[in-house]
Scaffold this active site. Structure first.
Site, short mmCIF file in Angstrom:
data_model
loop_
_atom_site.label_atom_id
_atom_site.label_comp_id
_atom_site.label_asym_id
_atom_site.label_seq_id
_atom_site.Cartn_x
_atom_site.Cartn_y
_atom_site.Cartn_z
N GLU A 92 0.94 -1.16 -0.13
CA GLU A 92 0.06 0.08 -0.18
C GLU A 92 0.84 1.32 -0.02
O GLU A 92 0.53 2.36 -0.60
CB GLU A 92 -0.96 0.01 1.20
CG GLU A 92 -1.84 -0.95 1.50
CD GLU A 92 -1.24 -2.21 2.23
OE1 GLU A 92 -1.88 -2.91 2.90
OE2 GLU A 92 -0.07 -2.44 2.13
N CYS A 122 -0.64 1.38 7.43
CA CYS A 122 -1.18 1.73 6.01
C CYS A 122 -2.35 2.38 5.91
O CYS A 122 -2.64 3.36 4.88
CB CYS A 122 -1.28 0.30 4.90
SG CYS A 122 0.36 -0.34 4.82
#
Length: 148
Positions: free
Chosen positions: A54, A85
């Site tokens: 991510e 994330c």
């Protein structure tokens, strides 16, 4: 393209990680039908604890658009994003998180924490889980089975 189509692309990223002996997680960031960024885990190769799929997809997308705000973007990630994330996705103002399988040990969307839609934040992300979840889960299980 549909959520399943984009998640299939994220799974292709995850398979790249698998072949590189990285935890097989992949991510794709899309806005208005355009792929802005993609990535897969590279923690081992980069020797960087923040090199999650991510985070790498976010960095690529922000560079591509020339801004840190990814308003109206959706991220497709094979496994539920961790706290780090999700925090970065909130900071980038991502609109939606779509993930395959839950992460019962580190999940920051629904499994351990509910950061994406916490009303105390100034931004929230909509989310959906289970899109190609069995495929994502099976890839993770295959990876860790080979490690044992």
């Amino acid at each position: 393209m549909t959520d399943k189509d984009y998640m299939a692309l994220a799974l292709e990223e995850a398979k790249k990680a698998f072949t590189e002996d990285e935890v097989p997680i992949g991510a794709i960031i899309v806005r208005d039908g355009e792929i802005l960024g993609k990535g897969h885990n590279e923690k081992e190769r980069r020797r960087d604890a923040t090199a999650h799929a991510e985070m790498l997809a976010l960095q690529q997308a922000m560079k591509r658009v020339g801004a840190w705000r990814l308003t109206d973007a959706t991220i497709y990630v094979t496994i539920e994003p961790c706290v780090m994330c999700v925090g970065a996705l909130l900071q980038a103002r991502v609109k939606r998180i779509v993930f395959g399988a839950p992460d019962l040990k580190f999940g920051g969307v629904v499994s351990l924490h509910r950061l994406a839609d916490d009303p105390r934040h100034n931004h929230r992300c909509a989310y959906e889980s289970g899109v190609l979840g069995d495929e994502a889960k099976n890839l993770m299980q295959e990876f860790f089975k080979a490690k044992r």
